[in-house]
Write a protein that holds these residues in place. Structure first.
Motif, PDB file in Angstrom:
ATOM      1  N   ASN A  53      -3.353 -10.472  -4.767  1.00 47.93           N
ATOM      2  CA  ASN A  53      -3.606  -9.325  -3.894  1.00 47.93           C
ATOM      3  C   ASN A  53      -4.315  -9.812  -2.639  1.00 47.93           C
ATOM      4  N   ILE A  54      -3.919  -9.282  -1.490  1.00 45.29           N
ATOM      5  CA  ILE A  54      -4.595  -9.611  -0.237  1.00 45.29           C
ATOM      6  C   ILE A  54      -4.884  -8.323   0.513  1.00 45.29           C
ATOM      7  N   TYR A  55      -6.070  -8.260   1.137  1.00 49.25           N
ATOM      8  CA  TYR A  55      -6.541  -7.063   1.832  1.00 49.25           C
ATOM      9  C   TYR A  55      -6.913  -7.424   3.263  1.00 49.25           C
ATOM     10  N   GLN A  56      -6.512  -6.581   4.206  1.00 48.62           N
ATOM     11  CA  GLN A  56      -6.840  -6.822   5.601  1.00 48.62           C
ATOM     12  C   GLN A  56      -7.155  -5.500   6.297  1.00 48.62           C
ATOM     13  N   GLY A  57      -8.414  -5.325   6.698  1.00 47.33           N
ATOM     14  CA  GLY A  57      -8.788  -4.160   7.481  1.00 47.33           C
ATOM     15  C   GLY A  57      -8.417  -4.349   8.946  1.00 47.33           C
ATOM     16  N   LEU A  58      -8.090  -3.256   9.605  1.00 47.13           N
ATOM     17  CA  LEU A  58      -7.629  -3.309  10.995  1.00 47.13           C
ATOM     18  C   LEU A  58      -8.659  -2.779  11.982  1.00 47.13           C
ATOM     19  N   GLN A  59      -9.879  -2.489  11.508  1.00 48.65           N
ATOM     20  CA  GLN A  59     -10.901  -1.898  12.367  1.00 48.65           C
ATOM     21  C   GLN A  59     -11.180  -2.756  13.595  1.00 48.65           C
ATOM     22  N   ASP A  60     -11.248  -4.074  13.435  1.00 49.64           N
ATOM     23  CA  ASP A  60     -11.586  -4.955  14.550  1.00 49.64           C
ATOM     24  C   ASP A  60     -10.449  -5.102  15.555  1.00 49.64           C
ATOM     25  N   TYR A  61      -9.250  -4.701  15.152  1.00 51.04           N
ATOM     26  CA  TYR A  61      -8.089  -4.930  16.010  1.00 51.04           C
ATOM     27  C   TYR A  61      -7.633  -3.669  16.734  1.00 51.04           C
ATOM     28  N   ILE A  62      -7.673  -2.535  16.049  1.00 49.40           N
ATOM     29  CA  ILE A  62      -7.179  -1.298  16.676  1.00 49.40           C
ATOM     30  C   ILE A  62      -8.219  -0.186  16.630  1.00 49.40           C
ATOM     31  N   ASP A  63      -9.460  -0.515  16.220  1.00 50.18           N
ATOM     32  CA  ASP A  63     -10.566   0.447  16.188  1.00 50.18           C
ATOM     33  C   ASP A  63     -10.238   1.662  15.319  1.00 50.18           C
ATOM     34  N   MET A  64      -9.508   1.432  14.238  1.00 44.36           N
ATOM     35  CA  MET A  64      -9.228   2.478  13.254  1.00 44.36           C
ATOM     36  C   MET A  64      -9.426   1.886  11.864  1.00 44.36           C
ATOM     37  N   ASP A  65      -9.987   2.684  10.969  1.00 40.29           N
ATOM     38  CA  ASP A  65     -10.314   2.200   9.622  1.00 40.29           C
ATOM     39  C   ASP A  65      -9.070   2.230   8.736  1.00 40.29           C
ATOM     40  N   LEU A  66      -8.100   1.416   9.099  1.00 42.47           N
ATOM     41  CA  LEU A  66      -6.886   1.263   8.296  1.00 42.47           C
ATOM     42  C   LEU A  66      -6.992  -0.025   7.494  1.00 42.47           C
ATOM     43  N   ILE A  67      -6.402  -0.028   6.298  1.00 43.86           N
ATOM     44  CA  ILE A  67      -6.423  -1.208   5.441  1.00 43.86           C
ATOM     45  C   ILE A  67      -4.999  -1.513   4.990  1.00 43.86           C
ATOM     46  N   LEU A  68      -4.546  -2.720   5.278  1.00 45.88           N
ATOM     47  CA  LEU A  68      -3.264  -3.194   4.763  1.00 45.88           C
ATOM     48  C   LEU A  68      -3.509  -3.930   3.451  1.00 45.88           C
ATOM     49  N   ARG A  69      -2.648  -3.667   2.459  1.00 44.23           N
ATOM     50  CA  ARG A  69      -2.773  -4.329   1.166  1.00 44.23           C
ATOM     51  C   ARG A  69      -1.409  -4.847   0.715  1.00 44.23           C
ATOM     52  N   TYR A  70      -1.443  -6.019   0.143  1.00 49.05           N
ATOM     53  CA  TYR A  70      -0.258  -6.544  -0.533  1.00 49.05           C
ATOM     54  C   TYR A  70      -0.681  -6.941  -1.934  1.00 49.05           C
TER      55      TYR A  70
ATOM     56  N   LYS B 178      11.873 -11.350 -20.212  1.00 48.08           N
ATOM     57  CA  LYS B 178      11.130 -12.601 -20.352  1.00 48.08           C
ATOM     58  C   LYS B 178      10.628 -13.114 -19.009  1.00 48.08           C
ATOM     59  N   ILE B 179      11.111 -12.499 -17.910  1.00 54.21           N
ATOM     60  CA  ILE B 179      10.640 -12.881 -16.590  1.00 54.21           C
ATOM     61  C   ILE B 179      10.596 -11.633 -15.708  1.00 54.21           C
ATOM     62  N   SER B 180       9.518 -11.480 -14.965  1.00 54.46           N
ATOM     63  CA  SER B 180       9.400 -10.291 -14.125  1.00 54.46           C
ATOM     64  C   SER B 180       8.588 -10.612 -12.874  1.00 54.46           C
ATOM     65  N   PHE B 181       8.841  -9.827 -11.830  1.00 47.41           N
ATOM     66  CA  PHE B 181       8.070  -9.917 -10.587  1.00 47.41           C
ATOM     67  C   PHE B 181       8.012  -8.531  -9.983  1.00 47.41           C
ATOM     68  N   ASN B 182       6.822  -8.123  -9.555  1.00 45.54           N
ATOM     69  CA  ASN B 182       6.670  -6.845  -8.861  1.00 45.54           C
ATOM     70  C   ASN B 182       5.676  -6.999  -7.731  1.00 45.54           C
ATOM     71  N   ASN B 183       5.882  -6.263  -6.659  1.00 46.87           N
ATOM     72  CA  ASN B 183       4.934  -6.282  -5.541  1.00 46.87           C
ATOM     73  C   ASN B 183       4.899  -4.932  -4.842  1.00 46.87           C
ATOM     74  N   SER B 184       3.786  -4.710  -4.150  1.00 46.53           N
ATOM     75  CA  SER B 184       3.550  -3.441  -3.463  1.00 46.53           C
ATOM     76  C   SER B 184       2.988  -3.700  -2.077  1.00 46.53           C
ATOM     77  N   PHE B 185       3.424  -2.873  -1.132  1.00 42.97           N
ATOM     78  CA  PHE B 185       2.888  -2.877   0.224  1.00 42.97           C
ATOM     79  C   PHE B 185       2.213  -1.522   0.433  1.00 42.97           C
ATOM     80  N   GLU B 186       0.943  -1.533   0.839  1.00 44.01           N
ATOM     81  CA  GLU B 186       0.193  -0.289   0.968  1.00 44.01           C
ATOM     82  C   GLU B 186      -0.538  -0.231   2.303  1.00 44.01           C
ATOM     83  N   LEU B 187      -0.656   0.981   2.826  1.00 41.49           N
ATOM     84  CA  LEU B 187      -1.489   1.250   4.003  1.00 41.49           C
ATOM     85  C   LEU B 187      -2.444   2.367   3.630  1.00 41.49           C
ATOM     86  N   SER B 188      -3.746   2.047   3.654  1.00 39.44           N
ATOM     87  CA  SER B 188      -4.788   3.012   3.301  1.00 39.44           C
ATOM     88  C   SER B 188      -5.464   3.513   4.568  1.00 39.44           C
TER      89      SER B 188
END
Length: 756
Positions: A591-608, A673-683
């Motif tokens: 999982n990786i998290y990146q807030g956008l407050q410093d870039y666009i001055d809005m409290d948005l969070i990108l998550r993968y 026997k094998i699986s992969f899942n991923n999610s893209f989120e904007l909070s």
């Protein structure tokens, strides 16, 4: 003789010097004779004169108790007659809502029990008007009604009646002289915005003027120009042209834009003893030569440089950007580093921890008494405390002691870490649902994590007990374990399992933990029909004895709502240490998290978020169904029933146990026997004061028996994330995007207790 003061001091005729024989006070209520004598400065045996009388009157009047003072003298006998101001016995505020009344009571100058003072009353009326002006209401009228409560008129009942004014609504915002930017470019930054159509709706601009924020809006507009490289831009003070007949207004700024500048030469001027690799630092800067001179990028680079120097112990370092404009509209930037003195930690003070023991907090700190100041250590300490999940908020306050010493106050705000859960419900497939339990991630403030849970439905009965010490004796080691038991009655078969596990771990650095766990489990499957047996399912008892090494990485800045960092883990479960199961199962998450407050001055969070699973087993027919992989549900692909996305097999005309053929066909879930899942989120924030956020997402997953591409499914949707008093709650609406015939889909899902 007589001296008097009413609303002002009246100087009587000159008095002949007389020796004071006695002093008598008439009318004292709140002061004793001794106190009044000391305050007045009058003394028996001293001389009494015009000057002494005036001074006594002034001294007494300064106390604020009296509205009328007279002094009489007869043969050296001094009589001081006093009329005290009435006391405010009751205050009522009419015409305001409850929340406003509480706020007004905090700011007004008159209080119950105080002496009545006309100046304070007038100031109170001004403060109430200012209170509403700050909220955009103008022409507020405050009237007063003062009624004596008793016959002596020394107790008053004051009633303030407030007729709240009207909002000034901004109809238009005019940027006179603007060419490069228009209103839509500056609208997100300024506080005063023009009214939008249906502006009364939540999320739209209502256009209400915020007078006290108007002066700052000019600077915010200029900052938007500086972000675009307009170094010569100037913005006038706001001109609000209001019409008080309809309370509408136009807001105008006069703007001179100038030209766009680009960065030319970038250099760092710093003392040699800092030993900075300036070329490498500049190479890592956000703003590079040839870029449009973006002021926000420059601020980020200044912060980066300050942190590098602060990591060397210079807590009060300053970096001044010296910009030289060139005739070709380029600009040279010299970052001047002023390190000041090295700073050491004198004391670490912990506050706000009513429940959590000091040592639980101290063990997460990378800075302590006597250490050289280090900015990275400070940030990592704060993040480590927030990752613990024990605290709603953590602030590390730097208190300068002298030029080379600093105190750190670790101010924490504890959150609810424990919960008692009890519930009753009904499900279309599970029937009556009952659950009860207690859990706490900070048992008695000790840092221990424990839980006892029981769930019961028509088809299931399950329970578990777990206890973990994440820092044994405050060391880098952890130890935990648990017991579990489950009894499932599925449509196709019955399953019972119970067992125990123990897990030990160790911290490897600040962000990495390694673990080794052992699990022993007995499971029994019974009642499989011929279709399932023909698909490879087996009745009977299985014993799993498994050892699982794992490793995890976590450098996020918060437990529930991370805005930066990575959470990753991988484990390798080996079943075969005794028992009758033998397989190796890998589970990996990232999982990786990146807030956008410093870039666009809005409290948005990108998550993968992603997960991978693989089972190494030569003979899958010997692998029980409950050990195989499944997708679907809130933990993988939302919009599909839990564990419903899996390889399926069509079985026709199987033979039962006595060899008789059973006519017909059924679709059997075989597991993967094998699986992969991923999610893209904007909070994004919804209601900050309620800690409520919204989220939109896209989920995609693949699963197969031998080929991961065997089954592919995806979904999209939106949800609410809310940190409630009983824990973080997530509610999702999901829409399956590529479901196939036979898929089990679901639209609404929720969970309590998971990080976002």
């Amino acid at each position: 003789m007589k001296k008097a003061v009413l609303s002002s001091f009246i100087v009587a005729a000159a008095l002949e010097a007389t020796q004071i024989q006695s002093i008598t006070f008439n009318g004292l209520l709140h002061l004793s004779n001794e106190s009044a004598t000391d305050i007045s400065g009058l003394k028996v045996g001293s001389n009494f004169s015009d000057e002494i009388a005036n001074r006594a009157i002034i001294n007494l009047y300064k106390q604020g108790y009296f509205e009328n003072i007279t002094i009489e003298e007869n043969a050296g006998n001094i009589i001081v007659n006093l009329v005290e101001k009435p006391v405010i016995a009751k205050i009522d505020i009419n015409g305001v809502v409850t929340n406003d009344q509480k706020s007004i009571e905090q700011i007004i100058d008159i209080k119950k029990g105080q002496m009545y003072d006309e100046f304070a009353l007038n100031n109170t009326k001004i403060r109430i008007r200012q209170f509403y002006e700050a909220r955009g209401y103008f022409d507020t009228v405050v009237t007063t009604d003062i009624v004596p409560i008793n016959e002596n008129k020394n107790s008053l009942h004051i009633t303030l009646t407030v007729n709240r004014g009207e909002n000034i609504i901004i109809e238009n915002v005019n940027l006179v002289g603007a060419k490069a930017l228009d209103y839509s470019d500056i609208e997100p930054a300024v506080a005063n915005k023009s009214r939008e159509f249906m502006g009364w709706m939540w999320g739209l601009n209502d256009g209400k003027a915020k007078i006290y924020e108007l002066p700052g809006d000019s600077a915010k507009i200029q900052d938007e120009y500086l972000k675009k490289g307009y170094l010569d831009a100037s913005v006038s003070a706001p001109n609000l042209n209001a019409h008080f007949d309809n309370y509408k207004a136009d807001l105008t700024y006069y703007i001179s834009e100038g030209e766009i500048y680009k960065a030319n030469q970038i250099s760092i001027k710093a003392p040699e003893f800092l030993e900075l690799d300036t070329a490498e630092i500049i190479d890592d800067f956000k703003l590079q030569k040839g870029d449009i001179l973006n002021s926000s990028w420059m601020k980020l680079d200044i912060s980066t440089l300050e942190n590098i120097v602060a990591n060397k112990g210079f807590a009060y370092v300053k970096v001044n950007p010296n910009i030289t404009k060139n005739s070709d509209y380029t600009a040279d930037i010299v970052y001047e580093v002023i390190p000041k003195e090295k700073v050491y930690i004198r004391d670490v003070i912990i506050s706000g921890n009513d429940r959590t023991a000091d040592r639980i907090i101290r063990r997460e700190l990378y800075l302590t008494e006597g250490n050289l100041y280090n900015k990275t250590d400070l940030i990592d300490s704060k993040n480590a405390l927030k990752r613990s999940g024990y605290f709603e908020d953590v602030q590390i306050i730097e208190k300068r002691v002298d030029k080379d010493q600093i105190d750190l106050e670790i101010a924490v705000k504890e959150t609810s870490t424990g919960s008692i859960v009890g519930g009753i419900g009904y499900g279309s497939s599970d029937g009556l649902l009952l659950n009860a339990g207690v859990s706490d991630s900070n048992v008695f403030g000790s840092g221990y994590k424990g839980s006892i849970m029981v769930d019961k439905s028509d088809d299931t009965l399950s329970g578990n007990i777990n206890l973990t010490n994440p820092r044994v004796n405050d060391s880098a080691y952890s130890l935990g374990g648990g017991l579990f038991a489950n009894d499932y009655s599925w449509d196709e078969y019955d399953e019972q399992n119970y067992g125990a596990n123990i897990i030990g771990g160790r911290q490897l650095g600040r962000y990495i933990n390694a673990y080794l766990s052992y699990q022993i489990e007995r499971s029994e499957i019974d009642g499989l029909d011929a279709f399932y047996r023909d698909a490879g399912y087996q009745n009977g008892v299985n014993i799993k004895s498994a050892l699982t090494p794992s490793i995890s990485f976590n450098n996020t800045d918060d437990y529930y709502v991370p805005r930066s960092g990575i959470i990753a883990s991988t484990s390798l479960e080996y079943a075969g240490l005794g028992g009758d199961m033998e397989f190796i199962k890998n589970r990996t998450t990232f999982n990786i998290y990146q807030g956008l407050q410093d870039y666009i001055d809005m409290d948005l969070i990108l998550r993968y978020k992603s997960g991978f699973g693989y089972i190494y087993n030569d003979d899958s027919s010997k692998l029980p169904i409950n050990e195989k992989l499944f997708l679907g549900g809130i933990n993988s692909i939302r919009g599909y029933d839990s564990r419903s996305v899996t390889p399926k097999k069509k079985i026709c005309n199987p033979k039962n146990s006595n060899g008789t053929v059973i006519n017909g066909c059924e679709i059997i879930e075989t597991g993967g026997k094998i699986s992969f899942n991923n999610s893209f989120e904007l909070s994004f924030p919804i209601i900050n004061r309620l800690k409520m956020r919204g989220v939109i997402f896209y989920d995609y997953g693949m699963i197969g028996h031998s080929d991961i591409n065997e089954i592919k499914r995806s979904s999209a949707g939106a949800g609410i994330e809310w940190i409630t008093p009983i824990g973080p709650l997530q509610l999702f609406y999901a829409q399956a995007l590529d479901d196939k015939k036979g898929d089990d889909t679901s639209s609404f899902e929720f969970t309590i207790g998971r990080r976002f």
